[in-house]
Design a protein around this motif. Structure first.
Motif, PDB file in Angstrom:
ATOM      1  N   GLY A  82       0.769  -1.244   0.000  1.00 52.34           N
ATOM      2  CA  GLY A  82       0.000   0.000   0.000  1.00 52.34           C
ATOM      3  C   GLY A  82       0.793   1.284   0.000  1.00 52.34           C
ATOM      4  O   GLY A  82       0.203   2.363  -0.006  1.00 52.34           O
ATOM      5  N   THR A  83       2.126   1.199   0.000  1.00 56.20           N
ATOM      6  CA  THR A  83       2.918   2.428   0.098  1.00 56.20           C
ATOM      7  C   THR A  83       3.435   2.919  -1.244  1.00 56.20           C
ATOM      8  O   THR A  83       4.144   3.925  -1.303  1.00 56.20           O
ATOM      9  CB  THR A  83       4.118   2.207   1.042  1.00 56.20           C
ATOM     10  N   ARG A  84       3.074   2.236  -2.337  1.00 55.80           N
ATOM     11  CA  ARG A  84       3.578   2.649  -3.649  1.00 55.80           C
ATOM     12  C   ARG A  84       2.616   2.202  -4.749  1.00 55.80           C
ATOM     13  O   ARG A  84       1.759   1.343  -4.535  1.00 55.80           O
ATOM     14  CB  ARG A  84       4.958   2.043  -3.908  1.00 55.80           C
ATOM     15  N   GLY A  85       2.758   2.807  -5.919  1.00 58.25           N
ATOM     16  CA  GLY A  85       2.022   2.379  -7.100  1.00 58.25           C
ATOM     17  C   GLY A  85       0.521   2.307  -6.933  1.00 58.25           C
ATOM     18  O   GLY A  85      -0.114   3.203  -6.366  1.00 58.25           O
ATOM     19  N   ILE A  86      -0.064   1.215  -7.428  1.00 57.50           N
ATOM     20  CA  ILE A  86      -1.510   1.026  -7.359  1.00 57.50           C
ATOM     21  C   ILE A  86      -1.977   1.013  -5.909  1.00 57.50           C
ATOM     22  O   ILE A  86      -3.015   1.575  -5.569  1.00 57.50           O
ATOM     23  CB  ILE A  86      -1.913  -0.281  -8.068  1.00 57.50           C
ATOM     24  N   GLY A  87      -1.192   0.379  -5.033  1.00 62.09           N
ATOM     25  CA  GLY A  87      -1.578   0.295  -3.631  1.00 62.09           C
ATOM     26  C   GLY A  87      -1.707   1.651  -2.973  1.00 62.09           C
ATOM     27  O   GLY A  87      -2.658   1.913  -2.223  1.00 62.09           O
ATOM     28  N   ALA A  88      -0.756   2.542  -3.240  1.00 63.19           N
ATOM     29  CA  ALA A  88      -0.820   3.890  -2.674  1.00 63.19           C
ATOM     30  C   ALA A  88      -2.022   4.651  -3.216  1.00 63.19           C
ATOM     31  O   ALA A  88      -2.680   5.403  -2.481  1.00 63.19           O
ATOM     32  CB  ALA A  88       0.477   4.645  -2.971  1.00 63.19           C
ATOM     33  N   ALA A  89      -2.324   4.458  -4.500  1.00 61.37           N
ATOM     34  CA  ALA A  89      -3.500   5.108  -5.089  1.00 61.37           C
ATOM     35  C   ALA A  89      -4.781   4.598  -4.430  1.00 61.37           C
ATOM     36  O   ALA A  89      -5.717   5.365  -4.183  1.00 61.37           O
ATOM     37  CB  ALA A  89      -3.535   4.857  -6.598  1.00 61.37           C
ATOM     38  N   ILE A  90      -4.823   3.292  -4.133  1.00 62.74           N
ATOM     39  CA  ILE A  90      -5.990   2.729  -3.453  1.00 62.74           C
ATOM     40  C   ILE A  90      -6.119   3.316  -2.056  1.00 62.74           C
ATOM     41  O   ILE A  90      -7.218   3.675  -1.617  1.00 62.74           O
ATOM     42  CB  ILE A  90      -5.882   1.193  -3.400  1.00 62.74           C
ATOM     43  N   CYS A  91      -5.002   3.444  -1.343  1.00 64.58           N
ATOM     44  CA  CYS A  91      -5.036   4.053  -0.008  1.00 64.58           C
ATOM     45  C   CYS A  91      -5.585   5.470  -0.060  1.00 64.58           C
ATOM     46  O   CYS A  91      -6.434   5.851   0.763  1.00 64.58           O
ATOM     47  CB  CYS A  91      -3.636   4.060   0.606  1.00 64.58           C
ATOM     48  N   GLY A 143     -13.182   8.583   3.478  1.00 61.97           N
ATOM     49  CA  GLY A 143     -13.331   8.590   4.925  1.00 61.97           C
ATOM     50  C   GLY A 143     -12.770   7.401   5.670  1.00 61.97           C
ATOM     51  O   GLY A 143     -12.885   7.325   6.902  1.00 61.97           O
ATOM     52  N   ALA A 144     -12.137   6.441   4.977  1.00 63.29           N
ATOM     53  CA  ALA A 144     -11.609   5.254   5.644  1.00 63.29           C
ATOM     54  C   ALA A 144     -10.272   5.546   6.316  1.00 63.29           C
ATOM     55  O   ALA A 144      -9.445   6.282   5.776  1.00 63.29           O
ATOM     56  CB  ALA A 144     -11.442   4.113   4.641  1.00 63.29           C
ATOM     57  N   ALA A 145     -10.046   4.948   7.491  1.00 65.45           N
ATOM     58  CA  ALA A 145      -8.717   4.921   8.091  1.00 65.45           C
ATOM     59  C   ALA A 145      -7.896   3.875   7.339  1.00 65.45           C
ATOM     60  O   ALA A 145      -8.426   2.865   6.891  1.00 65.45           O
ATOM     61  CB  ALA A 145      -8.803   4.571   9.569  1.00 65.45           C
ATOM     62  N   ILE A 146      -6.588   4.125   7.200  1.00 60.80           N
ATOM     63  CA  ILE A 146      -5.750   3.314   6.323  1.00 60.80           C
ATOM     64  C   ILE A 146      -4.656   2.588   7.096  1.00 60.80           C
ATOM     65  O   ILE A 146      -3.967   3.187   7.929  1.00 60.80           O
ATOM     66  CB  ILE A 146      -5.095   4.201   5.243  1.00 60.80           C
ATOM     67  N   ALA A 147      -4.506   1.308   6.795  1.00 58.26           N
ATOM     68  CA  ALA A 147      -3.364   0.519   7.255  1.00 58.26           C
ATOM     69  C   ALA A 147      -2.671   0.009   5.990  1.00 58.26           C
ATOM     70  O   ALA A 147      -3.238  -0.793   5.253  1.00 58.26           O
ATOM     71  CB  ALA A 147      -3.819  -0.640   8.133  1.00 58.26           C
ATOM     72  N   ALA A 148      -1.468   0.520   5.729  1.00 61.17           N
ATOM     73  CA  ALA A 148      -0.752   0.175   4.501  1.00 61.17           C
ATOM     74  C   ALA A 148       0.333  -0.856   4.797  1.00 61.17           C
ATOM     75  O   ALA A 148       1.207  -0.629   5.626  1.00 61.17           O
ATOM     76  CB  ALA A 148      -0.131   1.425   3.880  1.00 61.17           C
ATOM     77  N   GLY A 149       0.273  -1.993   4.110  1.00 62.96           N
ATOM     78  CA  GLY A 149       1.282  -3.020   4.279  1.00 62.96           C
ATOM     79  C   GLY A 149       2.451  -2.788   3.331  1.00 62.96           C
ATOM     80  O   GLY A 149       2.283  -2.262   2.234  1.00 62.96           O
ATOM     81  N   PHE A 150       3.653  -3.179   3.766  1.00 61.82           N
ATOM     82  CA  PHE A 150       4.829  -3.107   2.905  1.00 61.82           C
ATOM     83  C   PHE A 150       5.784  -4.217   3.318  1.00 61.82           C
ATOM     84  O   PHE A 150       5.691  -4.762   4.420  1.00 61.82           O
ATOM     85  CB  PHE A 150       5.503  -1.731   2.983  1.00 61.82           C
ATOM     86  N   SER A 151       6.731  -4.540   2.418  1.00 63.47           N
ATOM     87  CA  SER A 151       7.598  -5.689   2.674  1.00 63.47           C
ATOM     88  C   SER A 151       8.943  -5.310   3.272  1.00 63.47           C
ATOM     89  O   SER A 151       9.330  -5.828   4.317  1.00 63.47           O
ATOM     90  CB  SER A 151       7.816  -6.505   1.390  1.00 63.47           C
ATOM     91  N   GLY A 152       9.686  -4.363   2.637  1.00 62.40           N
ATOM     92  CA  GLY A 152      11.027  -4.117   3.132  1.00 62.40           C
ATOM     93  C   GLY A 152      11.526  -2.685   3.086  1.00 62.40           C
ATOM     94  O   GLY A 152      12.470  -2.328   3.776  1.00 62.40           O
ATOM     95  N   ASN A 153      10.896  -1.843   2.270  1.00 57.48           N
ATOM     96  CA  ASN A 153      11.400  -0.491   2.071  1.00 57.48           C
ATOM     97  C   ASN A 153      10.823   0.458   3.131  1.00 57.48           C
ATOM     98  O   ASN A 153       9.805   1.116   2.922  1.00 57.48           O
ATOM     99  CB  ASN A 153      11.047  -0.002   0.664  1.00 57.48           C
ATOM    100  N   THR A 154      11.514   0.519   4.277  1.00 56.13           N
ATOM    101  CA  THR A 154      11.012   1.356   5.373  1.00 56.13           C
ATOM    102  C   THR A 154      11.082   2.841   5.033  1.00 56.13           C
ATOM    103  O   THR A 154      10.235   3.625   5.481  1.00 56.13           O
ATOM    104  CB  THR A 154      11.806   1.091   6.664  1.00 56.13           C
ATOM    105  N   GLU A 155      12.076   3.233   4.222  1.00 52.40           N
ATOM    106  CA  GLU A 155      12.178   4.637   3.819  1.00 52.40           C
ATOM    107  C   GLU A 155      10.959   5.043   3.008  1.00 52.40           C
ATOM    108  O   GLU A 155      10.380   6.125   3.216  1.00 52.40           O
ATOM    109  CB  GLU A 155      13.456   4.866   3.005  1.00 52.40           C
ATOM    110  N   ARG A 156      10.541   4.181   2.076  1.00 51.85           N
ATOM    111  CA  ARG A 156       9.348   4.463   1.277  1.00 51.85           C
ATOM    112  C   ARG A 156       8.102   4.514   2.170  1.00 51.85           C
ATOM    113  O   ARG A 156       7.219   5.359   1.978  1.00 51.85           O
ATOM    114  CB  ARG A 156       9.189   3.383   0.203  1.00 51.85           C
ATOM    115  N   ALA A 157       8.039   3.626   3.139  1.00 52.63           N
ATOM    116  CA  ALA A 157       6.895   3.615   4.050  1.00 52.63           C
ATOM    117  C   ALA A 157       6.823   4.917   4.850  1.00 52.63           C
ATOM    118  O   ALA A 157       5.743   5.494   5.040  1.00 52.63           O
ATOM    119  CB  ALA A 157       6.976   2.414   4.986  1.00 52.63           C
ATOM    120  N   ASP A 158       7.978   5.394   5.317  1.00 51.95           N
ATOM    121  CA  ASP A 158       8.019   6.660   6.054  1.00 51.95           C
ATOM    122  C   ASP A 158       7.593   7.828   5.163  1.00 51.95           C
ATOM    123  O   ASP A 158       6.868   8.726   5.602  1.00 51.95           O
ATOM    124  CB  ASP A 158       9.426   6.914   6.592  1.00 51.95           C
TER     125      ASP A 158
END
Length: 265
Positions: free
Chosen positions: A16-25, A32-47
């Motif tokens: 959820g932190t990039r690409g299609i996933g980020a657009a969906i978030c 109005g939804a609260a968001i929980a975005a999953g990611f695998s390894g790129n903590t910098e991108r998540a931040d």
């Protein structure tokens, strides 16, 4: 466009932190939804995602990030539990995370095959399993898989990817039937209820980072095969996902929604 279709809901979006996933978030948050975005390894991108999210919504919409490898069942259960602990509920799961390792079938190694199937298909099941338990228990929820038009048409050099994305279609229909069966057995299937639905969106070729390294000549050939003559924008996928996630979409389940510019016609 801002709205309130998902007001009070909590959405977990894998990848959820990039690409299609980020657009969906962003699309879910705009409703109005609260968001929980999953990611695998790129903590910098998540931040960076969290900072941009806070800047865009100025604290009006809550967002959290959750790290895990969806090919590991224990990671999936942990992430779902983290969302429940931090948000108090889980209304929407979007299984968006996916990878490619492209090679011709005769050159594809066992590892190439297993790795893509483990993330794209098994990971979707491992995420859906704990989410579905929570949703069936509550009697409401939405699970949406992001498959691909390649799962319907196949593609040269993508036997593993096509098989994984095609498998998601059968998984969608089975989980949709099981969810309805379990709700009916528990006396929670109501004429005017929100219910628990499971659907899939199948994007075509989307203008994201996955296509950045594709030569322009190849992109031109791809565009020439698409009746609408262009690549898809991530927001166009996201709008369909948030439509399927809404309470008002309660009569849509077990369906495959193509968003591909007519590529599969």
């Amino acid at each position: 466009m801002a709205g309130d279709k998902l007001s009070g809901r909590v959405a977990l979006v894998t990848g959820g932190t990039r690409g299609i996933g980020a657009a969906i978030c962003r699309s879910m948050a705009s409703q109005g939804a609260a968001i929980a975005a999953g990611f695998s390894g790129n903590t910098e991108r998540a931040d960076q995602f969290l900072k941009a999210f806070d800047d865009d919504y100025d604290g009006r919409v809550r967002a959290t990030v959750h790290q895990g490898n969806i090919s590991r069942p224990e990671d999936c259960r942990r992430v779902v539990q983290e969302v429940l602990d931090q948000h108090g509920r889980l209304d929407i799961l979007v299984n968006n995370a996916g990878i490619t390792i492209d090679k011709m079938a005769m050159k594809m190694s066992v590892e190439d095959w297993n790795t893509v199937l483990a993330v794209n298909l098994s990971g979707s099941f491992f995420m859906a399993q704990p989410a579905l338990e929570h949703m069936v228990d509550r009697g409401t929820g939405r699970i949406i898989f992001v498959s691909s038009v390649i799962g319907e048409t196949g593609n040269i050099g993508q036997a593993n990817y096509a098989a994984s994305k095609s498998g998601m279609l059968g998984l969608t229909k089975t989980l949709a039937k099981e969810a309805a069966f379990l709700l009916q057995r528990a006396g929670k299937l109501q004429d005017d209820g929100i219910g628990v639905t499971v659907n899939t969106v199948t994007p075509g070729f989307v203008a994201t980072e996955m296509l950045e390294n594709v030569p322009e000549k190849v992109l031109d050939k791809i565009r020439s095969q698409i009746p609408l003559g262009r690549l898809c924008h991530p927001d166009e996928i996201a709008r369909v996902v948030h439509f399927l996630a809404a309470d008002a979409s309660a009569y849509i389940t077990g369906q495959v929604w193509g968003v591909n510019g007519g590529l599969d016609m």
